[in-house]
Motif scaffolding. Structure first.
Motif, PDB file in Angstrom:
ATOM      1  N   UNK A 295       2.737 -30.849  29.281  1.00 62.54           N
ATOM      2  CA  UNK A 295       3.399 -29.604  28.867  1.00 62.54           C
ATOM      3  C   UNK A 295       2.404 -28.577  28.361  1.00 62.54           C
ATOM      4  N   UNK A 296       1.131 -28.769  28.702  1.00 61.72           N
ATOM      5  CA  UNK A 296       0.104 -27.812  28.298  1.00 61.72           C
ATOM      6  C   UNK A 296      -0.929 -27.675  29.393  1.00 61.72           C
ATOM      7  N   UNK A 297      -2.173 -27.514  28.973  1.00 59.36           N
ATOM      8  CA  UNK A 297      -3.242 -27.189  29.910  1.00 59.36           C
ATOM      9  C   UNK A 297      -4.332 -28.244  29.891  1.00 59.36           C
ATOM     10  N   UNK A 298      -4.724 -28.670  31.099  1.00 64.88           N
ATOM     11  CA  UNK A 298      -5.919 -29.501  31.246  1.00 64.88           C
ATOM     12  C   UNK A 298      -6.999 -28.583  31.800  1.00 64.88           C
ATOM     13  N   UNK A 299      -8.043 -28.356  31.009  1.00 66.39           N
ATOM     14  CA  UNK A 299      -9.112 -27.450  31.425  1.00 66.39           C
ATOM     15  C   UNK A 299     -10.354 -28.261  31.779  1.00 66.39           C
ATOM     16  N   UNK A 300     -10.772 -28.170  33.034  1.00 68.21           N
ATOM     17  CA  UNK A 300     -11.983 -28.854  33.473  1.00 68.21           C
ATOM     18  C   UNK A 300     -13.074 -27.812  33.689  1.00 68.21           C
ATOM     19  N   UNK A 332       1.255 -49.542  32.746  1.00 67.54           N
ATOM     20  CA  UNK A 332       2.004 -48.652  31.869  1.00 67.54           C
ATOM     21  C   UNK A 332       2.052 -47.275  32.517  1.00 67.54           C
ATOM     22  N   UNK A 333       3.199 -46.611  32.439  1.00 69.61           N
ATOM     23  CA  UNK A 333       3.328 -45.260  32.981  1.00 69.61           C
ATOM     24  C   UNK A 333       3.350 -44.265  31.833  1.00 69.61           C
ATOM     25  N   UNK A 334       2.462 -43.284  31.905  1.00 66.95           N
ATOM     26  CA  UNK A 334       2.421 -42.218  30.900  1.00 66.95           C
ATOM     27  C   UNK A 334       2.870 -40.914  31.551  1.00 66.95           C
ATOM     28  N   UNK A 335       3.515 -40.034  30.786  1.00 68.41           N
ATOM     29  CA  UNK A 335       3.718 -38.685  31.301  1.00 68.41           C
ATOM     30  C   UNK A 335       2.356 -38.015  31.510  1.00 68.41           C
ATOM     31  N   UNK A 336       2.206 -37.225  32.545  1.00 66.23           N
ATOM     32  CA  UNK A 336       0.960 -36.495  32.782  1.00 66.23           C
ATOM     33  C   UNK A 336       1.274 -35.288  33.645  1.00 66.23           C
ATOM     34  N   UNK A 337       1.970 -34.333  33.046  1.00 61.60           N
ATOM     35  CA  UNK A 337       2.398 -33.148  33.784  1.00 61.60           C
ATOM     36  C   UNK A 337       1.780 -31.942  33.089  1.00 61.60           C
ATOM     37  N   UNK A 338       0.784 -31.358  33.722  1.00 60.04           N
ATOM     38  CA  UNK A 338       0.022 -30.307  33.052  1.00 60.04           C
ATOM     39  C   UNK A 338      -0.285 -29.185  34.024  1.00 60.04           C
ATOM     40  N   UNK A 339      -0.719 -28.076  33.458  1.00 60.89           N
ATOM     41  CA  UNK A 339      -1.230 -26.960  34.251  1.00 60.89           C
ATOM     42  C   UNK A 339      -2.739 -27.161  34.333  1.00 60.89           C
ATOM     43  N   UNK A 340      -3.252 -27.286  35.550  1.00 57.60           N
ATOM     44  CA  UNK A 340      -4.689 -27.539  35.723  1.00 57.60           C
ATOM     45  C   UNK A 340      -5.438 -26.212  35.814  1.00 57.60           C
ATOM     46  N   UNK A 341      -6.394 -26.046  34.937  1.00 59.44           N
ATOM     47  CA  UNK A 341      -7.259 -24.867  34.986  1.00 59.44           C
ATOM     48  C   UNK A 341      -8.686 -25.385  35.075  1.00 59.44           C
TER      49      UNK A 341
END
Ligand SMILES: [Zn+2]
Length: 490
Positions: A295-300, A332-341
């Motif tokens: 629900x946020x941003x993953x910045x690479x 195990x399943x984790x949520x991982x829904x992000x906006x990729x920047x």
């Protein structure tokens, strides 16, 4: 004698109820824990023994067997210290069996008998199936975030024993609600010039489009990315609970008694391990950066420097919004829904061909471009090439447009999409917009997949403008917002 005490254990970001059975029998003194304990749970023996003795309670010189049920579930972390200690005190007759009925216990014990913080308390409280839950004082705020059991906080094992014996009442916990949830994200007003970069952020925020920024050092890629959280609307209650639960399971420090309601911003370094990116660990499963960015941003930053395996690992979360981590302990399943920047230099020296100052050989430049695989590049709806800001813009006394104004437009655009009737057709393109797209397809500048991406971005641009059709200008802007692809291909 046998005792059974309720508790819970963490698996991924979810809690599971656990029943802690303690059996004390005659025989050689010893202490065994069975029922798939991890290393931290196995060490509970030493912590529990020291805590019981330093609390002035009796440690039995008998054989103690602890069973953690259900036996098929891996039990991780030190949160089972407290229920093991309570079960032992009941089994040895120090506590009456009736006084623990309907109560679950979660907490780590210090050698002096003090109760310590346990990660993932929200999920643990959520998994509790009985009416009351006893946790360390510092975890009461977190445990109360879910509508579940009545939560009691205690400071020490000795204090808990005297409450359970009826000699004291539950300590009153006064929660100081956190005033603020950490520092506000930096503001776009600090960014001078950079019209294309600013617009790309706005479109990315409005339409949840993944964004790649390409530019030389000093072109403000990181500065722009850090300002994206300030453009996103606050999380709704469900999203906030998910985000808080994940951060709690990862052991992050949380504000007292409130949910995290701002879009998270995670920026893992390119040398970060795969486990820290995707989550896992040898025994206990911890959420990784891709889940913490939910629900946020993953910045690479410096996307070209990330190992291929790390970029490959992004595929599943980008496609499915979740990540499945398999280890010896299970899956195990984790949520991982992000906006990729992401951000990268145009070439190894950083200057890029279009700046005219590149010192790279053609070979090293093309090798650099190839590091970014076509499937990954295709994930980015927006690919913009940035240059260093104009000195006149930098020296201008006029600040840039503030984040609050951009965020208001983003919120409006998102509301337009949300309130549109279910199954609404995408906005229709105008006839000249169609002509433009057809020309790009014929010239080979656009593939069928590219056409789909451009159409999606053009929809977002039109929605930001509050219009009901996709115009020539909207399509032109959408094309400009992926124009950076030419730089990568060069
Ligand atoms: Zn170069």
């Amino acid at each position: 004698m046998l005792a059974s005490v309720a508790s819970a254990t963490l698996s991924g970001a979810l809690g599971h109820p656990v029943s802690v059975e303690v059996h004390v029998s005659n025989g050689l003194p010893g202490f065994t824990i069975v029922g798939l304990p991890d290393a931290a749970v196995r060490e509970a023996r030493d912590r529990v023994r020291a805590a019981v003795l330093s609390s002035g309670l009796q440690w039995p010189m008998r054989r103690v067997t602890v069973n953690l049920a259900p036996s098929g579930l891996r039990k991780g972390g030190a949160g089972l210290d407290l229920p093991i200690a309570v079960g032992l005190l009941v089994a040895t007759g120090e506590l009456d069996p009736t006084c623990t009925e309907g109560i679950a216990f979660c907490g780590e014990l210090g050698l002096n008998g003090a109760l310590r913080h346990v990660p993932g308390m929200i999920a643990l409280a959520d998994a509790t199936t009985v009416q009351r839950l006893v946790v360390p004082l510092c975890d009461v705020g977190e445990a109360q975030l879910v509508r579940g059991p009545i939560v009691h906080g205690v400071a020490t094992l000795a204090q808990l024993a005297s409450v359970l014996r009826g000699r004291a009442s539950w300590p009153e916990v006064v929660l100081a609600k956190a005033e603020h949830r950490g520092p506000a994200p930096p503001d776009l007003a600090d960014v001078r010039g950079q019209a294309l970069g600013r617009r790309a952020l706005e479109v990315a925020a409005a339409g949840k489009h993944h964004l790649l920024m390409i530019g030389p050092p000093g072109s403000g890629k990181t500065m722009l990315a850090e300002r994206l959280p300030g453009l996103l609307p606050p999380l709704d209650p469900d999203e906030a609970l998910t985000v808080t639960r994940i951060h709690s399971a990862a052991g992050c420090a949380l504000p007292d008694g409130v949910l995290l309601d701002r879009a998270p911003f995670r920026a893992p370094h390119h040398q970060a391990s795969i486990v820290s990116l995707v989550g896992g660990g040898s025994w206990s499963f911890r959420p990784g950066e891709v889940s913490l960015a939910t629900h946020g941003i993953l910045f690479l930053d410096e996307l070209g420097e990330f190992p291929v395996a790390a970029l490959e690992a992004l595929r599943q979360p980008l496609e499915e919004g979740v990540i499945r981590v398999s280890r010896a302990g299970g899956t195990v399943t984790f949520p991982a829904s992000f906006l990729l920047v992401a951000a990268m230099n145009p070439c190894p020296c950083g200057e890029g061909v279009y700046e005219g100052a590149c010192r790279c050989s053609i070979v090293s430049r093309s090798r650099y471009g190839r590091r970014l695989s076509a499937p990954l590049l295709d994930r980015f709806d927006l690919v913009v090439a940035l240059s260093r800001p104009d000195p006149e813009d930098l020296l201008s006394p006029v600040p840039g447009e503030p984040s609050s104004k951009v965020a208001a437009r983003v919120a409006l655009a998102r509301a337009r999409v949300r309130t549109a009737p279910q199954g609404r057709e995408p906005l229709p393109p105008s006839s000249d917009a169609k002509v433009l797209l057809a020309a790009k397809l014929r010239s080979g500048e656009l593939s069928a997949r590219g056409l789909h991406k451009v159409s999606l971005v053009a929809q977002t641009v039109a929605t930001l403008d509050g219009e009901d059709t996709v115009s020539f200008a909207h399509v032109s802007e959408a094309l400009a917002l992926r124009g950076g692809r030419a730089v990568v291909a060069a």
